[in-house]
Design an enzyme around this catalytic site. Sequence first.
Site, PDB file in Angstrom:
ATOM      1  N   ASP A 225      -9.194 -24.490 -18.577  1.00  0.00           N
ATOM      2  CA  ASP A 225      -9.228 -24.160 -17.144  1.00  0.00           C
ATOM      3  C   ASP A 225     -10.587 -23.566 -16.791  1.00  0.00           C
ATOM      4  OD1 ASP A 225      -8.297 -24.009 -14.583  1.00  0.00           O
ATOM      5  OD2 ASP A 225      -7.091 -22.213 -14.874  1.00  0.00           O
TER       6      ASP A 225
ATOM      7  N   GLY B 277      -2.301 -10.697  -9.203  1.00  0.00           N
ATOM      8  CA  GLY B 277      -2.138 -11.746 -10.208  1.00  0.00           C
ATOM      9  C   GLY B 277      -0.713 -12.255 -10.169  1.00  0.00           C
ATOM     10  N   GLU B 278      -0.437 -13.232 -11.025  1.00  0.00           N
ATOM     11  CA  GLU B 278       0.916 -13.798 -11.070  1.00  0.00           C
ATOM     12  C   GLU B 278       1.925 -12.742 -11.506  1.00  0.00           C
ATOM     13  OE1 GLU B 278       1.511 -16.664 -14.134  1.00  0.00           O
ATOM     14  OE2 GLU B 278       3.583 -16.962 -13.531  1.00  0.00           O
ATOM     15  N   PHE B 279       1.455 -11.785 -12.343  1.00  0.00           N
ATOM     16  CA  PHE B 279       2.393 -10.840 -12.936  1.00  0.00           C
ATOM     17  C   PHE B 279       2.418  -9.488 -12.236  1.00  0.00           C
ATOM     18  CE2 PHE B 279       1.365 -13.812 -16.320  1.00  0.00           C
ATOM     19  CZ  PHE B 279       2.634 -14.127 -16.779  1.00  0.00           C
ATOM     20  N   GLY B 280       1.441  -9.226 -11.386  1.00  0.00           N
ATOM     21  CA  GLY B 280       1.401  -7.921 -10.727  1.00  0.00           C
ATOM     22  C   GLY B 280       0.001  -7.678 -10.194  1.00  0.00           C
TER      23      GLY B 280
ATOM     24  N   GLY C  60      -6.825  -7.149  -6.441  1.00  0.00           N
ATOM     25  CA  GLY C  60      -6.267  -8.497  -6.336  1.00  0.00           C
ATOM     26  C   GLY C  60      -4.815  -8.510  -6.757  1.00  0.00           C
TER      27      GLY C  60
END
Length: 944
Positions: A706, A590-593, A588
């Site tokens: 969340d 993610g926002e960071f990598g 996948g």
Amino acid sequence: MDEQNRPIHTFQVCHVMEPNQNNWLRSGWIQRQAAQRVYVELRFTLRDCNSIPWVSGTCKETFNLFYLQTDEPLPAGTRFRPIDYAKVDTIAADESFTQTDLGDRVLRLNTEVREVGPVTQKGFYLAFQDVGACIALVSVKVFYKRCPSTLRNLAAFPDTVPHMDSSSLVEVRGACVENAEERDTPKLYCGADGDWLVPLGRCVCSIGHEEMDGYCRACKPGFFKAYAGNTKCSKCPSHSSSHDQAATICHCDKGFYRAIKDPSTMACTRPPSAPRNLVSLINDTALFLQWMPPSDTGGRKDVTYNILCQRCDGSDSESGVTQCEPCEPDLRFIPRALGLTGTSVAILDFAMHANYTFHVEAVNGVTGLGMAVRSLANVTVNTHQAGELPVGPALVGVVRKDWASQNSIALSWSEVEQPPSDIVDYEVKYYEKEQEQLSYSSTRTKTPSVVVTGLRPSTVYVFHVRARTTAGYTAYSPNFEFATAAEDPDIADQGQVLVVVTASVGGFSLLVILTLFLLITGRCQGYIKARMKSEEKRRTRFHSGHGIPFSGIKTYVDPDTYEDPTQAVEEFAKEIDPSYICIERVIGAGEFGEVCSGRLRIPGRMSIAVAIKTLKGGYMEQQRRDFLREASIMGQFNNPNIIRLEGVVTNSRPVMIVVEYMENGALDTFLRTRDGQFTVLQLVGMLHGIAVGMTYLSDMGYVHRDLAARNILVDENLVCKVSDFGMSRVLEDDTEAAYTATGGKIPIRWTAPEAIAYGKFSSASDVWSYGIVMWEVMSYGERPYWEMSNQDVILSIEEGYRLPAPMGCPVTLHQLMLHCWQKESSQRPRFNDVLSFLDKLIINPSSLLTLVNDVQSFPDSPEDMPDYPLFISIGDWLDSIKMSQYKNNFLAAGYTTLDSISTMSIDDIRRIGVCLIGHQRRIISSIQSLRLQLHHIQQSGFQV
Ligand code: ADE
């Protein structure tokens, strides 16, 4: 002609009038080369059958692509046998080759790409089958994807063919570029699409080289680099130079040197010049040498002095040349003869009536290197000058101070009553107490009193007196200490002044010290208080009015309360050696990598499957902190239903967070792909696991904010674990999170109204989200409130609407959901209530048997749905939910308007012939969604 009306060669066929066409075109033999996955790009035109009159029965709009693998080209003349060929796909056009009304043809080129294979033999043929279309095949491009050779982190990676299995990555080791050396083994992973992923390790430029444009370039003349690393070449330090490229050190200019321990970055230096102003002083017992430091220290701070001594008593009678020899070994040098750091020395035990020559040599760290001459200052001392030995005991007893001014002291002493012989005069010797005996002065007086002048104000002097008799000197009196007056002429009483000064200075200092102390202690207290406050804050932040954590359980510590967030990471997350991690595939982004899966092999432990979140290069410090924040939160938890943190990699690149691997991924997608495949008890088991995790979190005082099925991970045994920690960051990361009027980013559909309206997040708001997760689970991953807008969701909730029970949901579970969705947060159950409720359900599953099957039940609906004239057709509706195949079933049963289907129950759906559970669910769910939206249309005053 092509689209630009240029002539092109094509293969064409257009037997659209005749039935049963079966026309073949075959390629030559194509070598597979290194390909693991082969792609074919076809460019063709295809004529629209509607544009050709009288061909409705025979004209086709597709053709078929086949292939045949062989290790060698087929022998010439081999008969073509369609049966040998495997079908790749039926190819249809996106755009057709039609005829306009005016009879002009408009050419439209279609491009289609298909994957062929897997191809494992040495080569293959492609074949095209026409079954009666009007086609022109313009070009066929056969290719495979490669990760192109690249340079990354000063390592070269070869051109690499991706793995046959599209989800696997090929690990490639890089070779350091010329003049670079490995730090951590450089690696890249080649993905199926020919992209390089997850760079690991690196090389650094060797000595004498620096990084430039991805390569290691030699340092230019005048520059050097002494250590391997990604630093730049440095300019040669003073008095040194490099004439060649790639210098690892700069050589010292002539006359300059570098000591062994000098770093290469230090300027070259030279020996010092000679000491200056060497003088000697002598008294009866000691000889003193004093000098000044050299005018040139050679550029260094390590100048010391050595005293070399010679006795030069006699002279050669013939030549008259003075003869010198080394001094007697028992001569004493105070503090020592060699390595003096001060600029004076005392010499004791010298011989009387002797000639000594002393050489004071200045040396520094580079003395002795090269040919430099020694830096000496010389002095010759004749010890005749020293007083003779005393001829008797001291004749002077007590010395008194009569008065003192700033520069003078008047002294007097009493004569002894019976001197053994006549007193010729007195010698008064004195020196500054501070200076010890290194330099002294003397004066003579014929009377037993003297005024010593030329003294320094406010200075204590030591005096002693001896008498010279006709027989020689007597011994000295004891030492007496007297001070000169202070400089300030206005102040009469020196003693008092001293006291006053001392007291006031002392008082001031005391005041300052006291103030400082108070300040410091005050600050300390303040700091302690602040610390305590933040500690309290850390521990109480999440307890507002709900779910006070019960004592005995560890409390969550908010990493934001650490002044340095890396401290929190160090405290709560273990550092993992990156060589223990083996990345296998990307799962996948993610926002960071990238998020990868792989294995963690810690020596002496069983290897385990892990998920690895990476932080991509080029990040800012804040991003690194945000990224690692999740680890410092997760690292505090230890519960079977909370995702377990294995550790972090922060000391090398890329920075990584390593957590346990969950084979079935995120709960929402997992359920969507297994629609209807679980028993209610299995679903309740999942909800139970989530409730265990959430009870643990709320007991620890942690509010998730969340909680949603997308943030629950499922392992191979269907165990559900809560993941995605880090609040603000998580919400940044969460595509569901939307900005509210107050500027916060909130996943509206999952969030309690008080949290949306005024940011009141608590364990009670997490309970609301848990109710939504229950609904997601029981509806196999349906989107809460379907396609309603966020604004409509907020309004519906405000009006009292709640999600209806998903199809097949036990009444008790829907009741629990409704309980979690109480407007008043204090009325909602706590997580431990939810947990014990689910425990009881699991123990007594018969309570799960009553299902909410009737979609008309809207428990919290404020009023009954009105009759709407609905103009959307049943066909369009079924198309939109991809259930078009049931159009006839609905029409045949008399359901022709949406109005009519809005009252259908699950039994009605079954009765009209929808047998698959997943399809029943989708249809029912959509009917529920329609009803809610219709209600909204009515509420907002629209006339439909
Ligand atoms: N995706 C994100 N985290 C994961 C994990 N721990 N296991 C599997 N898939 C994941």
